[in-house]
Design an enzyme around this catalytic site. Sequence first.
Site, PDB file in Angstrom:
ATOM      1  NE  ARG A  92       1.297  -7.207  -4.303  1.00 29.86           N
ATOM      2  CZ  ARG A  92       1.492  -7.338  -2.993  1.00 29.86           C
ATOM      3  NH1 ARG A  92       2.505  -6.764  -2.400  1.00 29.86           N
ATOM      4  NH2 ARG A  92       0.663  -8.058  -2.276  1.00 29.86           N
ATOM      5  NE  ARG A 130      -2.513 -12.850   6.966  1.00 31.98           N
ATOM      6  CZ  ARG A 130      -1.732 -12.385   5.990  1.00 31.98           C
ATOM      7  NH1 ARG A 130      -0.438 -12.655   5.993  1.00 31.98           N
ATOM      8  NH2 ARG A 130      -2.245 -11.678   5.007  1.00 31.98           N
ATOM      9  NE  ARG A 164      -3.548  -8.076   5.434  1.00 30.47           N
ATOM     10  CZ  ARG A 164      -2.485  -8.229   4.653  1.00 30.47           C
ATOM     11  NH1 ARG A 164      -1.318  -8.527   5.185  1.00 30.47           N
ATOM     12  NH2 ARG A 164      -2.565  -8.108   3.352  1.00 30.47           N
ATOM     13  NE  ARG A 175      -4.529  -9.925  -0.233  1.00 29.49           N
ATOM     14  CZ  ARG A 175      -4.269 -10.462   0.958  1.00 29.49           C
ATOM     15  NH1 ARG A 175      -5.249 -10.969   1.689  1.00 29.49           N
ATOM     16  NH2 ARG A 175      -3.046 -10.479   1.417  1.00 29.49           N
TER      17      ARG A 175
HETATM   18  P1  AMP Z   1       0.444  -7.192   1.185  1.00 27.53           P
HETATM   19  O1  AMP Z   1       0.468  -6.877   2.642  1.00 27.53           O
HETATM   20  O2  AMP Z   1       1.820  -7.265   0.579  1.00 27.53           O
HETATM   21  O3  AMP Z   1      -0.404  -8.400   0.855  1.00 27.53           O
HETATM   22  O4  AMP Z   1      -0.258  -5.931   0.468  1.00 27.53           O
HETATM   23  C1  AMP Z   1      -1.567  -5.535   0.801  1.00 27.53           C
HETATM   24  C2  AMP Z   1      -2.146  -4.683  -0.317  1.00 27.53           C
HETATM   25  O5  AMP Z   1      -1.357  -3.490  -0.493  1.00 27.53           O
HETATM   26  C3  AMP Z   1      -2.190  -5.322  -1.697  1.00 27.53           C
HETATM   27  O6  AMP Z   1      -3.318  -6.180  -1.866  1.00 27.53           O
HETATM   28  C4  AMP Z   1      -2.274  -4.080  -2.581  1.00 27.53           C
HETATM   29  O7  AMP Z   1      -3.562  -3.495  -2.572  1.00 27.53           O
HETATM   30  C5  AMP Z   1      -1.327  -3.111  -1.864  1.00 27.53           C
HETATM   31  N1  AMP Z   1       0.076  -3.277  -2.349  1.00 27.53           N
HETATM   32  C6  AMP Z   1       1.138  -3.761  -1.660  1.00 27.53           C
HETATM   33  N2  AMP Z   1       2.241  -3.756  -2.422  1.00 27.53           N
HETATM   34  C7  AMP Z   1       1.884  -3.255  -3.628  1.00 27.53           C
HETATM   35  C8  AMP Z   1       2.580  -3.013  -4.850  1.00 27.53           C
HETATM   36  N3  AMP Z   1       3.878  -3.296  -4.989  1.00 27.53           N
HETATM   37  N4  AMP Z   1       1.873  -2.488  -5.889  1.00 27.53           N
HETATM   38  C9  AMP Z   1       0.572  -2.185  -5.765  1.00 27.53           C
HETATM   39  N5  AMP Z   1      -0.150  -2.407  -4.662  1.00 27.53           N
HETATM   40  C10 AMP Z   1       0.488  -2.942  -3.585  1.00 27.53           C
END
Ligand code: AMP
Length: 223
Positions: A92, A130, A164, A175
Site C-alpha cells: 500500500r 456496506r 465496520r 481512507r
Molecule cells: P482493508 O480491510 O484492506 O481496507 O484494511 C483495513 C485497514 O487495515 C486499513 O485502513 C489500514 O489501517 C490497515 N491496513 C491494511 N493493509 C495495510 C497495509 N498494507 N499497510 C498498512 N496498513 C494496512
Amino acid sequence: MFMSKIIVLIGAPGAGKGTQARLLESRLGIPQISTGDMFREMKKADTPLAKEVQKIMSSGKLVPDAVTYEMVKARTSRDDCHGTFTLDGFPRTAVQAEMLETLSKELGKPVVAINIDVPVEILERRLTGRRSCPVCGEIYNIYFKAPKRKGFCDDHPEAELEQRSDDTEEKVKVRLETYEENTKPLLAYYRKSGRLETVNGDRDAEAIYKELESLIGTANATV
Ligand code: AMP
C-alpha cells in the site's frame, strides 16, 4: 512447468479486492493473504501493538510498513503459500512495494499486479453502505444490495447487520485520501516495469472474476 506467482490486487478501499481474492481462493485454491483481515484479527489481542493497530485502523490511516511487512513475511512463509498466492491490500506504500521486491526474489516468484479500477463516487457508496451479518458474514449494501428487511440478514432474521467502524463517512474520506496519496502511485510503478494489468471493477463480481482468471492464466496449476 508452470511458475508460481504473487498476485497483487491493487485498488482503492471498496474496489472489491477482498471479494475477488476470496473467489480465487474458493475456486482455484489460491490462498488469500489479506493484511486488513490479519490486522482486524490482531487488534482483538490485549497487547500494546494490538492497541496501536486498533487506533491506526479506526483512524483510517496505515499501519507502519515494518509491522505490516513482518506480518506478511511470516504469513507467506507458511506451507499453503508454497505455490501462487494473492496479496489483498499489500503493498500500500512505495516502501512496502520495495519490501515485496525482496520477498519476490527470496521466494523466486514474480509479481503480477492487477488494478481493480472503480470510480470514486461508487467507492464512497460501496463503503458507507456496506453492512455485514455477524453470523454468516454475508455482505449487504444499503444502496446496491439491501436486505429484505432493513438492518437484518436475509438468512439470519435475528442477526442485526453490522457496519465496520472504518466504513463511516468521515473514515471513508480519510481512507480514500490515504489511497490516493500512498497507494495510487504504485500503479505507475508496476506499469513502468510492465507488470500491471487493469480491470474495470465497476461490474458485477462474476464478470470481474472471469477477467481475472484469464489474466492470471494457469496460476491455479501451480498451487
Ligand atoms: P482493508 O480491510 O484492506 O481496507 O484494511 C483495513 C485497514 O487495515 C486499513 O485502513 C489500514 O489501517 C490497515 N491496513 C491494511 N493493509 C495495510 C497495509 N498494507 N499497510 C498498512 N496498513 C494496512
